[in-house]
Motif scaffolding. Structure first.
Motif, PDB file in Angstrom:
ATOM      1  N   LEU A   1       0.847  -1.209   0.000  1.00  0.00           N
ATOM      2  CA  LEU A   1       0.000   0.000   0.000  1.00  0.00           C
ATOM      3  C   LEU A   1       0.878   1.253   0.000  1.00  0.00           C
ATOM      4  CD1 LEU A   1      -2.925   1.237   0.332  1.00  0.00           C
ATOM      5  CD2 LEU A   1      -2.459   1.216   2.779  1.00  0.00           C
ATOM      6  N   ILE A   2       0.516   2.196  -0.824  1.00  0.00           N
ATOM      7  CA  ILE A   2       1.230   3.475  -0.889  1.00  0.00           C
ATOM      8  C   ILE A   2       0.330   4.558  -0.307  1.00  0.00           C
ATOM      9  CG2 ILE A   2       2.150   5.219  -2.487  1.00  0.00           C
ATOM     10  CD1 ILE A   2       2.558   2.653  -4.366  1.00  0.00           C
ATOM     11  N   SER A   3       0.881   5.327   0.634  1.00  0.00           N
ATOM     12  CA  SER A   3       0.097   6.416   1.239  1.00  0.00           C
ATOM     13  C   SER A   3       0.622   7.744   0.728  1.00  0.00           C
ATOM     14  CB  SER A   3       0.234   6.392   2.762  1.00  0.00           C
ATOM     15  OG  SER A   3      -0.168   5.148   3.271  1.00  0.00           O
ATOM     16  N   ILE A   4      -0.262   8.537   0.160  1.00  0.00           N
ATOM     17  CA  ILE A   4       0.145   9.857  -0.330  1.00  0.00           C
ATOM     18  C   ILE A   4      -0.446  10.916   0.588  1.00  0.00           C
ATOM     19  CG2 ILE A   4       0.075  11.457  -2.284  1.00  0.00           C
ATOM     20  CD1 ILE A   4       0.198   9.141  -4.094  1.00  0.00           C
ATOM     21  N   ILE A   5       0.410  11.734   1.170  1.00  0.00           N
ATOM     22  CA  ILE A   5      -0.030  12.749   2.126  1.00  0.00           C
ATOM     23  C   ILE A   5      -0.117  14.098   1.414  1.00  0.00           C
ATOM     24  CG2 ILE A   5       0.402  13.729   4.443  1.00  0.00           C
ATOM     25  CD1 ILE A   5       0.586  10.612   4.359  1.00  0.00           C
ATOM     26  N   LEU A   6      -1.272  14.702   1.480  1.00  0.00           N
ATOM     27  CA  LEU A   6      -1.472  16.016   0.861  1.00  0.00           C
ATOM     28  C   LEU A   6      -1.922  17.030   1.919  1.00  0.00           C
ATOM     29  CD1 LEU A   6      -3.566  15.110  -2.357  1.00  0.00           C
ATOM     30  CD2 LEU A   6      -1.099  15.486  -2.209  1.00  0.00           C
ATOM     31  N   PRO A   7      -1.029  17.881   2.389  1.00  0.00           N
ATOM     32  CA  PRO A   7      -1.461  18.940   3.311  1.00  0.00           C
ATOM     33  C   PRO A   7      -2.143  20.048   2.513  1.00  0.00           C
ATOM     34  CG  PRO A   7       0.895  19.126   2.880  1.00  0.00           C
ATOM     35  CD  PRO A   7       0.411  17.944   2.087  1.00  0.00           C
ATOM     36  N   THR A   8      -3.238  20.570   3.043  1.00  0.00           N
ATOM     37  CA  THR A   8      -3.927  21.627   2.292  1.00  0.00           C
ATOM     38  C   THR A   8      -4.262  22.822   3.173  1.00  0.00           C
ATOM     39  OG1 THR A   8      -6.067  20.575   2.745  1.00  0.00           O
ATOM     40  CG2 THR A   8      -5.085  20.117   0.606  1.00  0.00           C
ATOM     41  N   TYR A   9      -4.089  23.970   2.609  1.00  0.00           N
ATOM     42  CA  TYR A   9      -4.638  25.190   3.205  1.00  0.00           C
ATOM     43  C   TYR A   9      -5.112  26.067   2.049  1.00  0.00           C
ATOM     44  CZ  TYR A   9      -5.696  29.013   6.200  1.00  0.00           C
ATOM     45  OH  TYR A   9      -6.388  29.991   6.859  1.00  0.00           O
ATOM     46  N   ASN A  10      -6.413  26.202   1.926  1.00  0.00           N
ATOM     47  CA  ASN A  10      -7.034  26.964   0.835  1.00  0.00           C
ATOM     48  C   ASN A  10      -6.596  26.472  -0.548  1.00  0.00           C
ATOM     49  OD1 ASN A  10      -8.517  28.546   2.545  1.00  0.00           O
ATOM     50  ND2 ASN A  10      -7.122  30.285   2.509  1.00  0.00           N
ATOM     51  N   GLU A  11      -6.844  25.217  -0.803  1.00  0.00           N
ATOM     52  CA  GLU A  11      -6.493  24.632  -2.098  1.00  0.00           C
ATOM     53  C   GLU A  11      -7.728  24.149  -2.846  1.00  0.00           C
ATOM     54  OE1 GLU A  11      -3.733  25.189  -3.245  1.00  0.00           O
ATOM     55  OE2 GLU A  11      -2.148  25.023  -1.744  1.00  0.00           O
ATOM     56  N   LEU A  12      -8.848  24.806  -2.631  1.00  0.00           N
ATOM     57  CA  LEU A  12     -10.098  24.411  -3.283  1.00  0.00           C
ATOM     58  C   LEU A  12      -9.945  24.308  -4.801  1.00  0.00           C
ATOM     59  CD1 LEU A  12     -13.158  23.868  -3.023  1.00  0.00           C
ATOM     60  CD2 LEU A  12     -13.517  26.332  -3.214  1.00  0.00           C
ATOM     61  N   GLY A  13      -9.207  25.227  -5.381  1.00  0.00           N
ATOM     62  CA  GLY A  13      -9.068  25.249  -6.840  1.00  0.00           C
ATOM     63  C   GLY A  13      -8.056  24.257  -7.378  1.00  0.00           C
ATOM     64  N   ASN A  14      -7.367  23.524  -6.487  1.00  0.00           N
ATOM     65  CA  ASN A  14      -6.309  22.619  -6.949  1.00  0.00           C
ATOM     66  C   ASN A  14      -6.499  21.157  -6.554  1.00  0.00           C
ATOM     67  OD1 ASN A  14      -4.517  24.646  -8.101  1.00  0.00           O
ATOM     68  ND2 ASN A  14      -4.160  25.336  -6.003  1.00  0.00           N
ATOM     69  N   VAL A  15      -6.858  20.962  -5.277  1.00  0.00           N
ATOM     70  CA  VAL A  15      -6.655  19.612  -4.726  1.00  0.00           C
ATOM     71  C   VAL A  15      -7.560  18.550  -5.350  1.00  0.00           C
ATOM     72  CG1 VAL A  15      -8.159  19.888  -2.684  1.00  0.00           C
ATOM     73  CG2 VAL A  15      -6.203  18.345  -2.596  1.00  0.00           C
ATOM     74  N   VAL A  16      -8.774  18.903  -5.731  1.00  0.00           N
ATOM     75  CA  VAL A  16      -9.669  17.888  -6.306  1.00  0.00           C
ATOM     76  C   VAL A  16      -9.111  17.399  -7.650  1.00  0.00           C
ATOM     77  CG1 VAL A  16     -11.999  17.439  -7.170  1.00  0.00           C
ATOM     78  CG2 VAL A  16     -11.688  18.761  -5.065  1.00  0.00           C
ATOM     79  N   ALA A  17      -8.661  18.335  -8.475  1.00  0.00           N
ATOM     80  CA  ALA A  17      -8.070  17.964  -9.770  1.00  0.00           C
ATOM     81  C   ALA A  17      -6.763  17.205  -9.564  1.00  0.00           C
ATOM     82  CB  ALA A  17      -7.824  19.213 -10.608  1.00  0.00           C
ATOM     83  N   LEU A  18      -6.006  17.616  -8.551  1.00  0.00           N
ATOM     84  CA  LEU A  18      -4.736  16.924  -8.283  1.00  0.00           C
ATOM     85  C   LEU A  18      -4.993  15.469  -7.887  1.00  0.00           C
ATOM     86  CD1 LEU A  18      -1.595  17.170  -7.926  1.00  0.00           C
ATOM     87  CD2 LEU A  18      -2.061  17.508  -5.506  1.00  0.00           C
ATOM     88  N   ILE A  19      -5.978  15.260  -7.026  1.00  0.00           N
ATOM     89  CA  ILE A  19      -6.306  13.892  -6.590  1.00  0.00           C
ATOM     90  C   ILE A  19      -6.695  13.044  -7.808  1.00  0.00           C
ATOM     91  CG2 ILE A  19      -8.009  12.520  -5.297  1.00  0.00           C
ATOM     92  CD1 ILE A  19      -7.932  14.780  -3.158  1.00  0.00           C
ATOM     93  N   ALA A  20      -7.480  13.616  -8.704  1.00  0.00           N
ATOM     94  CA  ALA A  20      -7.872  12.871  -9.915  1.00  0.00           C
ATOM     95  C   ALA A  20      -6.633  12.510 -10.726  1.00  0.00           C
ATOM     96  CB  ALA A  20      -8.835  13.714 -10.748  1.00  0.00           C
ATOM     97  N   ASP A  21      -5.708  13.439 -10.851  1.00  0.00           N
ATOM     98  CA  ASP A  21      -4.469  13.164 -11.603  1.00  0.00           C
ATOM     99  C   ASP A  21      -3.647  12.058 -10.943  1.00  0.00           C
ATOM    100  OD1 ASP A  21      -5.238  15.158 -13.282  1.00  0.00           O
ATOM    101  OD2 ASP A  21      -3.424  16.379 -13.070  1.00  0.00           O
ATOM    102  N   ILE A  22      -3.568  12.112  -9.608  1.00  0.00           N
ATOM    103  CA  ILE A  22      -2.774  11.097  -8.890  1.00  0.00           C
ATOM    104  C   ILE A  22      -3.415   9.720  -9.078  1.00  0.00           C
ATOM    105  CG2 ILE A  22      -2.025  10.294  -6.608  1.00  0.00           C
ATOM    106  CD1 ILE A  22      -1.900  13.268  -5.756  1.00  0.00           C
ATOM    107  N   LEU A  23      -4.732   9.664  -8.922  1.00  0.00           N
ATOM    108  CA  LEU A  23      -5.421   8.373  -9.059  1.00  0.00           C
ATOM    109  C   LEU A  23      -5.234   7.810 -10.467  1.00  0.00           C
ATOM    110  CD1 LEU A  23      -8.731   9.089  -7.088  1.00  0.00           C
ATOM    111  CD2 LEU A  23      -6.834   7.594  -6.390  1.00  0.00           C
ATOM    112  N   SER A  24      -5.226   8.702 -11.457  1.00  0.00           N
ATOM    113  CA  SER A  24      -5.059   8.212 -12.818  1.00  0.00           C
ATOM    114  C   SER A  24      -3.606   7.803 -13.082  1.00  0.00           C
ATOM    115  CB  SER A  24      -5.591   9.283 -13.781  1.00  0.00           C
ATOM    116  OG  SER A  24      -4.743   9.514 -14.826  1.00  0.00           O
ATOM    117  N   GLU A  25      -2.678   8.591 -12.572  1.00  0.00           N
ATOM    118  CA  GLU A  25      -1.247   8.281 -12.745  1.00  0.00           C
ATOM    119  C   GLU A  25      -0.899   6.931 -12.096  1.00  0.00           C
ATOM    120  OE1 GLU A  25       0.759  10.341 -14.485  1.00  0.00           O
ATOM    121  OE2 GLU A  25       2.495   9.044 -14.174  1.00  0.00           O
TER     122      GLU A  25
END
Ligand SMILES: Nc1nc2c(ncn2[C@@H]2O[C@H](COP(=O)(O)OP(=O)(O)OP(=O)(O)O)[C@@H](O)[C@H]2O)c(=O)[nH]1
Ligand SMILES: [Mg+2]
Length: 234
Positions: A1-25
């Motif tokens: 299992l690989i755990s990817i840690i994403l800290p966020t502070y006001n990343e509404l415009g980024n993090v959802v798209a980033l998660i989709a990219d990571i899942l696809s990659e």
């Protein structure tokens, strides 16, 4: 299992798209994505919570704010034997993830560097200043790394848990300098690879450049004193 840690502070415009990219990659890998949000006023928590995918887990911290403490919080909840820490604004590009995971079979930690041939970043002023600071860091604390502060790395959990988290995880990206100091002292095998800094897609990032710079400088001086004391003690 690989755990990817994403800290966020006001990343509404980024993090959802980033998660989709990571899942696809990493569609062929078994992974969990752990988002640690520091009660962002922009609704980051709600947007990530709305992602209906059991691999995506979100935690909200409300007591205090801080990048390093959020990373620690995520690492402590990670169940994978490989942990990857990255930013949630596309500065750290998902296209490197596969290489990082593959390379961990021969190393304890694989870290992205903007200062190896082929790496870099768009903002030339910041690139040069961080480059000088990295040389200063190398001189003061030792090791032969080229980027001590990029905060984009994969690490084996077994190695990570040998570190004393209390000595490492506080402040901003300076936790990365402390982590590498202790890893090098443990003789951990760290591989650096060249990475291009990606462009932040939305929002405003860290604007407290001067404050962060002083915080990093103090961290390096503290480590240099520690190194000196340890050398004297033999
Ligand atoms: N949980 C949490 N995350 C944070 C905090 N501060 C920053 N982050 C996240 O840490 C990552 C790095 O912060 P940035 O603001 O992008 O810093 P930076 O990359 O130096 O700045 P930019 O170049 O402007 O992007 C981003 O994913 C942020 O959302 C914080 O206090 N708490
Ligand atoms: Mg950033």
């Amino acid at each position: 299992l690989i755990s990817i840690i994403l800290p966020t502070y006001n990343e509404l415009g980024n993090v959802v798209a980033l998660i989709a990219d990571i899942l696809s990659e990493l569609k062929d890998h078994c992974l969990e994505i752990i988002v640690v949000d520091d009660n962002s006023p922009d609704g980051t928590y709600g947007a990530v919570s709305a992602i209906r995918d059991p691999r995506v887990k979100i935690f909200q911290r409300t007591e205090e704010r801080g990048l390093a403490k959020s990373v620690r919080y995520g690492l402590e909840r990670a169940q994978g034997d490989i942990c990857i820490v990255m930013g949630s604004d596309f500065n750290h590009q998902p296209k490197y993830l596969k290489f990082m995971i593959q390379s961990l079979s021969d190393f304890d930690c694989v870290s992205a560097s903007r200062y190896l041939k082929g790496g870099g970043m768009e903002n030339q002023l910041r690139y040069v200043l961080s480059g000088i600071f990295n040389r200063f860091t190398r001189f003061m604390i030792g090791g032969s790394l080229t980027d001590y502060q990029y905060c984009f790395f994969a690490i084996r959990k077994q190695v990570l848990i040998q570190c004393d988290y209390d000595k490492i995880f506080w402040g901003f990206g300076d936790y990365n300098i402390r982590l590498f100091y202790y890893l090098l002292r443990m003789k951990a095998r760290i591989l650096e690879f060249p990475a291009q800094n990606g462009r932040r897609r939305a929002g405003r990032g860290n604007r407290r450049f001067i404050r962060v710079f002083f915080q990093y400088a103090i961290s390096v001086l503290q480590l240099a004193c520690l190194r000196n004391a340890e050398t004297k003690a033999g």
